[in-house]
Write a protein that holds these residues in place. Structure first.
Motif, PDB file in Angstrom:
ATOM      1  N   UNK A  49       0.941  -0.796   0.177  1.00 27.90           N
ATOM      2  CA  UNK A  49       0.076   0.007   0.271  1.00 27.90           C
ATOM      3  C   UNK A  49       1.020   1.431   0.121  1.00 27.90           C
ATOM      4  N   UNK A  50       0.558   2.741  -0.317  1.00 27.58           N
ATOM      5  CA  UNK A  50       0.916   3.929  -0.762  1.00 27.58           C
ATOM      6  C   UNK A  50      -0.035   4.731  -0.446  1.00 27.58           C
ATOM      7  N   UNK A  51       0.526   6.046  -0.005  1.00 27.67           N
ATOM      8  CA  UNK A  51      -0.460   7.076   0.109  1.00 27.67           C
ATOM      9  C   UNK A  51       0.738   8.208  -0.065  1.00 27.67           C
ATOM     10  N   UNK A  52       0.012   8.819  -0.662  1.00 29.51           N
ATOM     11  CA  UNK A  52       0.943  10.534  -1.314  1.00 29.51           C
ATOM     12  C   UNK A  52       0.916  11.109   0.016  1.00 29.51           C
ATOM     13  N   UNK A  53       1.963  11.923  -0.377  1.00 31.83           N
ATOM     14  CA  UNK A  53       2.361  13.064   0.747  1.00 31.83           C
ATOM     15  C   UNK A  53       1.013  13.970   1.100  1.00 31.83           C
ATOM     16  N   UNK A  54       0.225  14.029   0.577  1.00 32.18           N
ATOM     17  CA  UNK A  54      -1.164  15.595   0.100  1.00 32.18           C
ATOM     18  C   UNK A  54      -2.145  14.476   0.397  1.00 32.18           C
ATOM     19  N   UNK A  55      -2.805  13.334   1.051  1.00 33.62           N
ATOM     20  CA  UNK A  55      -3.230  11.944   1.608  1.00 33.62           C
ATOM     21  C   UNK A  55      -3.754  12.067   0.320  1.00 33.62           C
ATOM     22  N   UNK A  56      -3.801  12.527  -1.144  1.00 33.38           N
ATOM     23  CA  UNK A  56      -4.428  12.649  -1.487  1.00 33.38           C
ATOM     24  C   UNK A  56      -5.152  11.141  -3.075  1.00 33.38           C
ATOM     25  N   UNK A  57      -3.949  10.573  -2.568  1.00 34.99           N
ATOM     26  CA  UNK A  57      -4.038   8.783  -3.144  1.00 34.99           C
ATOM     27  C   UNK A  57      -3.171   8.024  -2.202  1.00 34.99           C
ATOM     28  N   UNK A  58      -4.324   7.162  -2.979  1.00 31.07           N
ATOM     29  CA  UNK A  58      -3.600   6.107  -1.568  1.00 31.07           C
ATOM     30  C   UNK A  58      -4.403   4.757  -2.239  1.00 31.07           C
TER      31      UNK A  58
END
Length: 127
Positions: A49-58
């Motif tokens: 799993x991953x998450x963007x620095x903005x939190x806008x994509x997982x």
């Protein structure tokens, strides 16, 4: 010294839950895409799993969708992986990662996008 330190691994029965944590030291996570990889015995390392620095994509591997949830708390410089309904095939060493190359709304499930890796925490799912 910049490092990531995981915790929360252990032995759990099938169907159980664990929450992995990963704390950053020496830097803040605000501008980093973060994620989790795992490597099972005899298998190649894979993105979980991953998450963007903005939190806008997982993003999630198909094998964990609906069971795992990634999150981040930038104020605490910590990322989490909530793992529910664990299966024996989830048994692996889990690594947290952080990378600053991607734009703020992106994350990647490939290891070469990440510069910082934790030391790993072992998760064993067995009855």
């Amino acid at each position: 010294q910049l490092q990531l330190v995981e915790s929360g691994g252990g032995l759990v029965h099938p169907g159980g839950s664990l929450r992995l944590s990963c704390a950053a030291s020496g830097f803040t996570l605000d501008y980093y895409a973060i994620g989790w990889f795992r490597q099972a015995p005899g298998k190649e390392r894979e993105g979980v799993s991953c998450i963007a620095s903005s939190g806008g994509m997982t993003r999630y591997a198909d094998s964990v969708k609906g069971r795992f949830t990634i999150s981040r708390d930038n104020a605490k410089k910590t990322m989490y992986l909530q793992m529910n309904n664990l299966k024996p095939e989830d048994t692996a060493v889990y690594y947290c990662v952080a990378g600053a190359r991607l734009d703020q709304d992106s994350c990647a499930m490939t290891s070469d996008e990440y510069d910082y890796w934790g030391q790993g925490t072992r998760v064993t799912v067995s009855s």
